[in-house]
Design a protein around this motif. Structure first.
Motif, PDB file in Angstrom:
ATOM      1  N   LYS A   1     -24.262 -45.580 -73.281  1.00  0.00           N
ATOM      2  CA  LYS A   1     -23.738 -45.771 -71.930  1.00  0.00           C
ATOM      3  C   LYS A   1     -23.008 -44.516 -71.472  1.00  0.00           C
ATOM      4  O   LYS A   1     -23.247 -44.023 -70.371  1.00  0.00           O
ATOM      5  CB  LYS A   1     -22.804 -46.973 -71.883  1.00  0.00           C
ATOM      6  N   ASP A   2     -22.132 -43.982 -72.310  1.00  0.00           N
ATOM      7  CA  ASP A   2     -21.397 -42.768 -71.936  1.00  0.00           C
ATOM      8  C   ASP A   2     -22.258 -41.520 -72.044  1.00  0.00           C
ATOM      9  O   ASP A   2     -22.249 -40.676 -71.154  1.00  0.00           O
ATOM     10  CB  ASP A   2     -20.150 -42.608 -72.804  1.00  0.00           C
ATOM     11  N   ARG A   3     -23.012 -41.415 -73.134  1.00  0.00           N
ATOM     12  CA  ARG A   3     -23.800 -40.208 -73.364  1.00  0.00           C
ATOM     13  C   ARG A   3     -24.903 -40.032 -72.332  1.00  0.00           C
ATOM     14  O   ARG A   3     -25.091 -38.961 -71.779  1.00  0.00           O
ATOM     15  CB  ARG A   3     -24.419 -40.225 -74.759  1.00  0.00           C
ATOM     16  N   TYR A   4     -25.619 -41.089 -72.056  1.00  0.00           N
ATOM     17  CA  TYR A   4     -26.781 -40.993 -71.179  1.00  0.00           C
ATOM     18  C   TYR A   4     -26.461 -41.423 -69.748  1.00  0.00           C
ATOM     19  O   TYR A   4     -26.656 -40.663 -68.802  1.00  0.00           O
ATOM     20  CB  TYR A   4     -27.918 -41.840 -71.750  1.00  0.00           C
ATOM     21  N   CYS A   5     -25.958 -42.622 -69.589  1.00  0.00           N
ATOM     22  CA  CYS A   5     -25.758 -43.176 -68.240  1.00  0.00           C
ATOM     23  C   CYS A   5     -24.667 -42.455 -67.459  1.00  0.00           C
ATOM     24  O   CYS A   5     -24.904 -41.931 -66.374  1.00  0.00           O
ATOM     25  CB  CYS A   5     -25.425 -44.658 -68.316  1.00  0.00           C
ATOM     26  N   THR A   6     -23.463 -42.476 -67.991  1.00  0.00           N
ATOM     27  CA  THR A   6     -22.341 -41.912 -67.254  1.00  0.00           C
ATOM     28  C   THR A   6     -22.536 -40.415 -67.025  1.00  0.00           C
ATOM     29  O   THR A   6     -22.304 -39.921 -65.919  1.00  0.00           O
ATOM     30  CB  THR A   6     -21.020 -42.187 -67.996  1.00  0.00           C
ATOM     31  N   HIS A   7     -22.995 -39.710 -68.021  1.00  0.00           N
ATOM     32  CA  HIS A   7     -23.230 -38.268 -67.893  1.00  0.00           C
ATOM     33  C   HIS A   7     -24.207 -37.972 -66.756  1.00  0.00           C
ATOM     34  O   HIS A   7     -23.926 -37.167 -65.870  1.00  0.00           O
ATOM     35  CB  HIS A   7     -23.761 -37.710 -69.214  1.00  0.00           C
ATOM     36  N   ASN A   8     -25.362 -38.624 -66.762  1.00  0.00           N
ATOM     37  CA  ASN A   8     -26.372 -38.362 -65.738  1.00  0.00           C
ATOM     38  C   ASN A   8     -25.958 -38.892 -64.370  1.00  0.00           C
ATOM     39  O   ASN A   8     -26.264 -38.271 -63.346  1.00  0.00           O
ATOM     40  CB  ASN A   8     -27.719 -38.951 -66.152  1.00  0.00           C
ATOM     41  N   ALA A   9     -25.276 -40.012 -64.325  1.00  0.00           N
ATOM     42  CA  ALA A   9     -24.838 -40.560 -63.046  1.00  0.00           C
ATOM     43  C   ALA A   9     -23.822 -39.643 -62.372  1.00  0.00           C
ATOM     44  O   ALA A   9     -23.846 -39.481 -61.149  1.00  0.00           O
ATOM     45  CB  ALA A   9     -24.245 -41.954 -63.242  1.00  0.00           C
ATOM     46  N   LYS A  10     -22.948 -39.026 -63.150  1.00  0.00           N
ATOM     47  CA  LYS A  10     -21.984 -38.081 -62.577  1.00  0.00           C
ATOM     48  C   LYS A  10     -22.697 -36.890 -61.964  1.00  0.00           C
ATOM     49  O   LYS A  10     -22.321 -36.420 -60.884  1.00  0.00           O
ATOM     50  CB  LYS A  10     -20.990 -37.622 -63.643  1.00  0.00           C
ATOM     51  N   ILE A  11     -23.716 -36.392 -62.624  1.00  0.00           N
ATOM     52  CA  ILE A  11     -24.488 -35.265 -62.088  1.00  0.00           C
ATOM     53  C   ILE A  11     -25.172 -35.674 -60.784  1.00  0.00           C
ATOM     54  O   ILE A  11     -25.110 -34.962 -59.782  1.00  0.00           O
ATOM     55  CB  ILE A  11     -25.523 -34.778 -63.120  1.00  0.00           C
ATOM     56  N   ARG A  12     -25.824 -36.822 -60.796  1.00  0.00           N
ATOM     57  CA  ARG A  12     -26.510 -37.297 -59.580  1.00  0.00           C
ATOM     58  C   ARG A  12     -25.519 -37.585 -58.465  1.00  0.00           C
ATOM     59  O   ARG A  12     -25.774 -37.274 -57.302  1.00  0.00           O
ATOM     60  CB  ARG A  12     -27.324 -38.541 -59.904  1.00  0.00           C
ATOM     61  N   GLN A  13     -24.407 -38.186 -58.799  1.00  0.00           N
ATOM     62  CA  GLN A  13     -23.406 -38.532 -57.801  1.00  0.00           C
ATOM     63  C   GLN A  13     -22.868 -37.275 -57.117  1.00  0.00           C
ATOM     64  O   GLN A  13     -22.705 -37.239 -55.904  1.00  0.00           O
ATOM     65  CB  GLN A  13     -22.270 -39.316 -58.454  1.00  0.00           C
TER      66      GLN A  13
END
Length: 91
Positions: A72-84
């Motif tokens: 969740k932190d490694r993949y989801c949150t990391h990539n979502a922050k970049i996209r956001q």
């Protein structure tokens, strides 16, 4: 004529601060979900006899469980922050 196996991973959130982020992973065989990991449940859940058996084994192994819990932190949150940030910079 053959067998079909797939895995899919989803990162789901609706808030801008990503506080409601959920990571979902499914193991699928012939269109049936065998096993699911949901970051809110924090363990594997089996939906077939084979899935229940493997989920029990994986839930007993702290290495496997911790690896997937970290996605969740490694993949989801990391990539979502970049996209956001890419979206926010455009508005």
């Amino acid at each position: 004529n053959g067998y079909y196996r797939s895995d899919w991973f989803r990162c789901i959130h609706s808030s801008r601060d990503l506080s409601d982020m959920v990571f979902v992973m499914n193991y699928v065989f012939n269109k049936d979900v065998l096993i699911q990991l949901n970051s809110t449940v924090r363990e594997f859940v089996g939906y077939t006899d084979l899935g229940v058996h493997n989920a029990e084994l994986w839930n007993k192994d702290p290495n496997i469980l911790n690896q997937w819990r970290g996605e969740k932190d490694r993949y989801c949150t990391h990539n979502a922050k970049i996209r956001q940030s890419a979206i926010a910079d455009k508005t």
